[in-house]
Every structure is written in structure tokens, then in C-alpha cells.
Design a protein around this motif. Structure first.
Motif, PDB file in Angstrom:
ATOM      1  N   SER A  72      10.751  13.906   2.228  1.00 49.26           N
ATOM      2  CA  SER A  72      11.251  13.764   0.849  1.00 49.26           C
ATOM      3  C   SER A  72      11.832  12.363   0.719  1.00 49.26           C
ATOM      4  O   SER A  72      12.050  11.685   1.724  1.00 49.26           O
ATOM      5  CB  SER A  72      12.345  14.793   0.553  1.00 49.26           C
ATOM      6  N   ARG A  73      12.033  11.949  -0.517  1.00 49.07           N
ATOM      7  CA  ARG A  73      12.604  10.618  -0.742  1.00 49.07           C
ATOM      8  C   ARG A  73      14.113  10.691  -0.977  1.00 49.07           C
ATOM      9  O   ARG A  73      14.709   9.745  -1.477  1.00 49.07           O
ATOM     10  CB  ARG A  73      11.906   9.943  -1.919  1.00 49.07           C
ATOM     11  N   MET A  74      14.731  11.825  -0.629  1.00 47.83           N
ATOM     12  CA  MET A  74      16.176  12.013  -0.846  1.00 47.83           C
ATOM     13  C   MET A  74      17.001  11.086   0.053  1.00 47.83           C
ATOM     14  O   MET A  74      16.709  10.941   1.234  1.00 47.83           O
ATOM     15  CB  MET A  74      16.558  13.461  -0.534  1.00 47.83           C
ATOM     16  N   LYS A 131       7.301   3.386   9.929  1.00 48.62           N
ATOM     17  CA  LYS A 131       6.036   3.945   9.420  1.00 48.62           C
ATOM     18  C   LYS A 131       5.901   3.617   7.945  1.00 48.62           C
ATOM     19  O   LYS A 131       6.883   3.678   7.199  1.00 48.62           O
ATOM     20  CB  LYS A 131       5.981   5.461   9.619  1.00 48.62           C
ATOM     21  N   THR A 132       4.790   3.202   7.529  1.00 48.17           N
ATOM     22  CA  THR A 132       4.401   3.095   6.123  1.00 48.17           C
ATOM     23  C   THR A 132       3.024   2.468   6.032  1.00 48.17           C
ATOM     24  O   THR A 132       2.694   1.564   6.821  1.00 48.17           O
ATOM     25  CB  THR A 132       5.385   2.282   5.250  1.00 48.17           C
ATOM     26  N   ILE A 133       2.253   2.932   5.069  1.00 48.33           N
ATOM     27  CA  ILE A 133       0.935   2.318   4.879  1.00 48.33           C
ATOM     28  C   ILE A 133       1.087   0.910   4.294  1.00 48.33           C
ATOM     29  O   ILE A 133       0.146   0.137   4.283  1.00 48.33           O
ATOM     30  CB  ILE A 133       0.027   3.170   3.957  1.00 48.33           C
ATOM     31  N   ASP A 134       2.306   0.576   3.804  1.00 44.28           N
ATOM     32  CA  ASP A 134       2.504  -0.722   3.128  1.00 44.28           C
ATOM     33  C   ASP A 134       2.668  -1.888   4.116  1.00 44.28           C
ATOM     34  O   ASP A 134       2.559  -3.041   3.721  1.00 44.28           O
ATOM     35  CB  ASP A 134       3.743  -0.673   2.229  1.00 44.28           C
ATOM     36  N   ASN A 135       3.009  -1.595   5.364  1.00 44.75           N
ATOM     37  CA  ASN A 135       3.251  -2.615   6.399  1.00 44.75           C
ATOM     38  C   ASN A 135       4.357  -3.601   6.000  1.00 44.75           C
ATOM     39  O   ASN A 135       4.314  -4.772   6.370  1.00 44.75           O
ATOM     40  CB  ASN A 135       1.956  -3.391   6.700  1.00 44.75           C
ATOM     41  N   VAL A 175      -5.275  -0.853  -5.125  1.00 45.81           N
ATOM     42  CA  VAL A 175      -4.887  -0.502  -3.754  1.00 45.81           C
ATOM     43  C   VAL A 175      -3.372  -0.356  -3.712  1.00 45.81           C
ATOM     44  O   VAL A 175      -2.650  -1.097  -4.391  1.00 45.81           O
ATOM     45  CB  VAL A 175      -5.363  -1.627  -2.781  1.00 45.81           C
ATOM     46  N   MET A 176      -2.871   0.606  -2.917  1.00 46.56           N
ATOM     47  CA  MET A 176      -1.407   0.788  -2.801  1.00 46.56           C
ATOM     48  C   MET A 176      -0.762  -0.387  -2.054  1.00 46.56           C
ATOM     49  O   MET A 176      -1.424  -1.363  -1.734  1.00 46.56           O
ATOM     50  CB  MET A 176      -1.101   2.104  -2.092  1.00 46.56           C
ATOM     51  N   GLY A 177       0.512  -0.251  -1.746  1.00 45.31           N
ATOM     52  CA  GLY A 177       1.203  -1.310  -1.006  1.00 45.31           C
ATOM     53  C   GLY A 177       2.576  -1.624  -1.563  1.00 45.31           C
ATOM     54  O   GLY A 177       3.264  -2.517  -1.077  1.00 45.31           O
ATOM     55  N   HIS A 178       2.957  -0.915  -2.629  1.00 41.82           N
ATOM     56  CA  HIS A 178       4.248  -1.113  -3.296  1.00 41.82           C
ATOM     57  C   HIS A 178       4.381  -2.577  -3.698  1.00 41.82           C
ATOM     58  O   HIS A 178       3.492  -3.074  -4.369  1.00 41.82           O
ATOM     59  CB  HIS A 178       5.384  -0.634  -2.379  1.00 41.82           C
ATOM     60  N   ASN A 179       5.416  -3.299  -3.253  1.00 37.57           N
ATOM     61  CA  ASN A 179       5.578  -4.687  -3.708  1.00 37.57           C
ATOM     62  C   ASN A 179       5.031  -5.712  -2.728  1.00 37.57           C
ATOM     63  O   ASN A 179       5.426  -6.882  -2.774  1.00 37.57           O
ATOM     64  CB  ASN A 179       7.058  -4.963  -3.985  1.00 37.57           C
ATOM     65  N   SER A 228      -3.613  -5.197  -5.957  1.00 37.80           N
ATOM     66  CA  SER A 228      -2.461  -4.430  -5.450  1.00 37.80           C
ATOM     67  C   SER A 228      -1.805  -3.719  -6.607  1.00 37.80           C
ATOM     68  O   SER A 228      -1.684  -4.288  -7.698  1.00 37.80           O
ATOM     69  CB  SER A 228      -1.395  -5.381  -4.910  1.00 37.80           C
ATOM     70  N   GLU A 229      -1.267  -2.526  -6.340  1.00 41.94           N
ATOM     71  CA  GLU A 229      -0.523  -1.842  -7.400  1.00 41.94           C
ATOM     72  C   GLU A 229       0.677  -2.691  -7.855  1.00 41.94           C
ATOM     73  O   GLU A 229       1.140  -2.563  -8.973  1.00 41.94           O
ATOM     74  CB  GLU A 229      -0.047  -0.471  -6.922  1.00 41.94           C
ATOM     75  N   GLY A 230       1.147  -3.596  -6.986  1.00 45.65           N
ATOM     76  CA  GLY A 230       2.327  -4.408  -7.327  1.00 45.65           C
ATOM     77  C   GLY A 230       1.987  -5.808  -7.803  1.00 45.65           C
ATOM     78  O   GLY A 230       2.895  -6.632  -7.977  1.00 45.65           O
ATOM     79  N   GLY A 298      -5.156   5.394  -4.894  1.00 47.93           N
ATOM     80  CA  GLY A 298      -4.025   6.326  -4.851  1.00 47.93           C
ATOM     81  C   GLY A 298      -3.761   6.939  -3.485  1.00 47.93           C
ATOM     82  O   GLY A 298      -3.961   6.308  -2.447  1.00 47.93           O
ATOM     83  N   HIS A 299      -3.351   8.211  -3.496  1.00 47.60           N
ATOM     84  CA  HIS A 299      -2.840   8.856  -2.282  1.00 47.60           C
ATOM     85  C   HIS A 299      -3.915   9.165  -1.244  1.00 47.60           C
ATOM     86  O   HIS A 299      -3.572   9.546  -0.118  1.00 47.60           O
ATOM     87  CB  HIS A 299      -2.070  10.125  -2.655  1.00 47.60           C
ATOM     88  N   VAL A 300      -5.183   8.992  -1.626  1.00 46.23           N
ATOM     89  CA  VAL A 300      -6.237   9.198  -0.623  1.00 46.23           C
ATOM     90  C   VAL A 300      -6.008   8.223   0.550  1.00 46.23           C
ATOM     91  O   VAL A 300      -6.358   8.514   1.696  1.00 46.23           O
ATOM     92  CB  VAL A 300      -7.636   9.030  -1.283  1.00 46.23           C
ATOM     93  N   GLN A 301      -5.358   7.090   0.258  1.00 48.71           N
ATOM     94  CA  GLN A 301      -5.098   6.076   1.287  1.00 48.71           C
ATOM     95  C   GLN A 301      -4.068   6.546   2.322  1.00 48.71           C
ATOM     96  O   GLN A 301      -3.919   5.959   3.386  1.00 48.71           O
ATOM     97  CB  GLN A 301      -4.570   4.777   0.642  1.00 48.71           C
ATOM     98  N   ARG A 302      -3.303   7.590   1.970  1.00 43.77           N
ATOM     99  CA  ARG A 302      -2.255   8.065   2.879  1.00 43.77           C
ATOM    100  C   ARG A 302      -2.652   9.341   3.602  1.00 43.77           C
ATOM    101  O   ARG A 302      -1.932   9.796   4.484  1.00 43.77           O
ATOM    102  CB  ARG A 302      -0.989   8.369   2.067  1.00 43.77           C
ATOM    103  N   GLY A 303      -3.784   9.915   3.167  1.00 45.08           N
ATOM    104  CA  GLY A 303      -4.103  11.257   3.660  1.00 45.08           C
ATOM    105  C   GLY A 303      -4.992  11.262   4.892  1.00 45.08           C
ATOM    106  O   GLY A 303      -5.595  10.257   5.254  1.00 45.08           O
TER     107      GLY A 303
END
Ligand code: F6P
Length: 376
Positions: A72-74, A131-135, A175-179, A228-230, A298-303
Motif C-alpha cells: 500500500s502507499r500508506m 525496488k521500483t520500476i522507475d530506477n 512509458v511509466m517512470g514517474h518523474n 515518459s509519463e512525466g 501502464g501497469h503491464v510494465q509492473r506485472g
């Protein structure tokens, strides 16, 4: 007395998490330590929901995607409880002590590391694994999850080529990657994208259109744009960087009001950025006269199942974490460093994002091939 390790996975899931849990667990069990997994990130630790990670629980998970612990992101200090946001740090400390933990290992990205550091400041023994797909985690060569995601995104770009080529179209693939642009840049180069747009380089859509038209004049009537999404255009990018700098300065000065103002500005920018991939696609249609389509990966990149490289990295860092617990080394990020690992003090790594440096060899590689990066 044998040691007791707690593990949790927080933030977005990432291929390799189970390999890391297995690595920590197997190495710890061999040293007669006890291992407990807390469910759904910091929320499970707050609500005291856990499972015993014994030999049976750790078996058969190396190749499994996601996280057997849930996530979770809590955040400990801002947890949604009964419809209200509350600071649950004291409850977390109580539960840590109730389980007689010697260490809590938090598997996550930059945000998770910051939360782990907060708990460390409250006196808990913590370790963080990147861990993160964003590196984008500071102080580590690589994060696990990135290699798998780059493979998935590259395959998608490969597949988009034949359809773009057949229809003489532009395909803009998000493509994902946040910022950060690690994922789009890596997959874009590996997949042979003609244009790659990343947050680190502000783009000018006219320059992108010019590059596509140059390809048309040379006889290539299709183009793949990896975005990039960002990614941001020349108007938005300076505002984003100024607001980020203000937020950083306010955090250093412990000025809560200035920090809230900068965060609010960043939220506005985030809203303005939403839907930018479709906007770029529409603008390119107008500017080039070619048909354009959008694909959001999207999320296919994380699955799904982690790559061999991610299993290897996660196993290396997981077993290293168990070794650090045995030595009594706490308050560190277990960072990937070449073939080995390095224990980096959390205070050196938190609050910083690893962006693609403008002099990075991947940027030079893309430019040498003639890939348009949106700025020239
Ligand atoms: O941090 C991993 C990541 O997949 C980012 O690339 C992306 O911006 C974000 O998580 C998406 O988050 P969520 O799954 O919460 O929508």
C-alpha cells in the motif's frame, strides 16, 4: 538469542519483490533467525497483521510477480484510518516492540525509504531495499523491477513498429517512470524509438514534428515516439523545476507553509500534465499531416514474472540485508554497487531522486543514433 526480522513491501509493486523476500528469508533462516512479514505495507504493521515467513512460505516464490505480502502507499505519519488521516508512528513502534523485532526491512522506492528513515529516527532498527520500476532511488546503481519493466516496454515498442510501419502512422507510446526518464530512455533506445521524450529534457512539439517530417522526406512514413509519463514541454518544465527547488529549500529550512505552497503548485502542474500523451499525439497529427495513435503501457510494465537480472539483483540485496542484520548494521539503504552491494546511511539517500544526468551515456547514445529527444 536468535534475531527476529520484520519485512514489509510498500509503494507500487515491482517484479523481484518476492525474490528479495525469499533472499532475506532464506539467508536469515540459515542463521536461525525468525522472519515475520507484515501485510500491505506500513498499514499491516499499524494494524498488526502479519504472517510467519518460514521455509514453506518462502518456497516457490522466486519467479512470482507482485508481492506475497501485499502493498500500500500508506505512510506511518499520514495514515488513512476510519476516514481520517492520522499519525500512526507510535502504534508502529508499539507493534515493532510487541513482536520483539531486532530489525524492520522495508522494501520500496524513495517514499518508502523516507518512511523507514522516519521510523529509524524514532529509534527502530531499519534497513531499506531499493525496488521500483522507475530506477529513481538515489545512491544505488540499480533498483530491482527496472530490468523487467524495460524488457516489457521494449517488447511493446518492438511490436508497435510493425503496425506503425504498415499504416504509415505515428504511434506515441507512454512509458511509466514517474518523474524520471530511465524507463522511457532505456526502452526507447532498445526498441529503436525515433523520438524519446523524458522529464529531464523539456520538449518542443514543433521540434518533434520537424524530426518526423525529416524522416518522411527520407522515405520513412511512420515514427515511434516514446514519451515518459512525466515528460514536460518547454512551458511546464521550468515551473516544475522551480517548484521542486522551492519545496526542497522549504524542507531544509523546516518552513511548513512554504513547503505546502510548493507542494500545491506541484499538484497543479501534475493536473496540467495529465493527458499530455494524447495532446502530443493530436499536435503531431496537426503539425505533420500524418495519422497518429496513442498506446499507454501502464501497469503491464509492473506485472508478471521478474527477469533473470531482477531475480539476481533482488536475491543479492535480500541476502545482503540478512547479512547486515546479523552484523547489527542498521539505518542504511542496501544499495547495488557493481557486482557487490554497499550499506549507504539513510540520511545520505533520503529526499533525493536519481534523475537521468544530461551527460549520461544513454543520452549520448540516443543522440549519436539520431534519435530526437525533443529539444533540437
Ligand atoms: O513508482 C512506480 C510507478 O509505477 C510509477 O512509474 C507510476 O508513476 C506510479 O507507480 C503509478 O502508481 P499507481 O500504481 O499507484 O497508480
Amino acid at each position: 538469542m536468535s534475531k527476529h526480522i520484520g519485512i514489509l513491501t510498500a509503494g507500487g509493486d515491482s517484479p523481484g519483490l518476492n525474490a528479495a523476500i525469499r533472499g532475506i528469508g532464506k539467508a536469515a533462516l540459515r542463521k536461525d533467525m525468525q522472519v515475520t512479514g507484515f501485510l500491505d505495507g506500513f498499514r499491516g504493521l499499524t494494524e498488526n497483521r502479519s504472517i510467519r515467513l518460514d521455509k514453506k512460505a518462502l518456497s516457490g516464490i522466486l519467479t512470482v510477480g507482485g508481492t506475497i505480502l501485499g502493498t500500500s502507499r500508506m505512510k506511518p505519519h499520514k495514515m488513512l484510518m476510519g476516514g481520517r488521516t492520522r499519525d500512526m508512528t507510535d502504534t508502529i513502534v508499539e507493534n515493532y516492540n510487541r513482536h520483539h523485532l531486532d530489525c524492520l526491512i522495508c522494501l520500496g522506492g524513495g517514499g518508502t525509504m523516507k518512511n523507514a528513515y522516519r521510523l529509524h529516527q524514532k529509534g527502530l532498527n531499519v534497513l531499506s531495499l531499493p525496488k521500483t520500476i522507475d530506477n529513481d532511488v538515489w545512491a544505488t546503481d540499480r533498483t530491482f523491477g527496472f530490468d523487467t519493466a524495460i524488457g516489457i516496454a521494449t517488447e511493446a515498442i518492438d511490436r508497435l513498429h510493425s503496425t506503425a510501419h504498415s499504416h504509415h502512422r505515428i504511434i506515441v507510446v507512454e512509458v511509466m517512470g514517474h518523474n524520471t526518464g530511465w524507463l522511457a530512455l532505456g526502452a526507447g533506445i532498445a526498441g529503436g524509438a525515433d523520438v524519446i521524450l523524458i522529464p529531464e529534457i523539456a520538449y518542443d512539439v514543433q521540434k518533434v514534428a520537424d524530426a518526423i517530417l525529416r524522416r518522411v522526406r527520407r522515405g520513412s512514413h511512420f515514427s515511434i515516439v516514446a514519451i515518459s509519463e512525466g515528460a514536460m514541454n518547454k512551458q511546464l518544465s521550468p515551473r516544475f523545476h522551480a517548484a521542486e527547488q522551492r519545496k526542497h529549500a522549504a524542507r531544509e529550512a523546516m518552513d511548513k507553509e512554504a513547503k505546502a505552497a510548493a507542494s500545491a503548485e506541484l499538484d497543479i502542474i501534475e493536473q496540467e500534465r495529465k493527458g499530455h500523451t494524447l495532446r502530443v499525439s493530436n499536435q503531431l497529427e496537426e503539425l505533420t499531416g500524418l495519422e497518429s495513435r496513442v498506446t499507454i503501457l501502464g501497469h503491464v510494465q509492473r506485472g508478471g514474472t521478474p527477469s533473470a537480472a531482477d531475480r539476481l539483483l533482488a536475491s543479492k540485496l535480500g541476502t545482503a540485508a540478512a547479512e547486515l542484520v546479523e552484523q547489527g548494521t542498521y539505518g542504511v539503504l542496501v544499495a547495488d554497487r557493481g557486482d557487490s552491494y554497499e550499506a549507504v546511511p539513510l540520511e545520505q539517500a533520503v529526499g533525493r531522486r536519481k534523475v537521468v544526468p544530461l551527460d549520461h551515456p544513454w543520452i549520448a547514445t540516443a543522440r549519436r543514433i539520431g534519435t530526437c529527444l525533443g529539444d533540437k
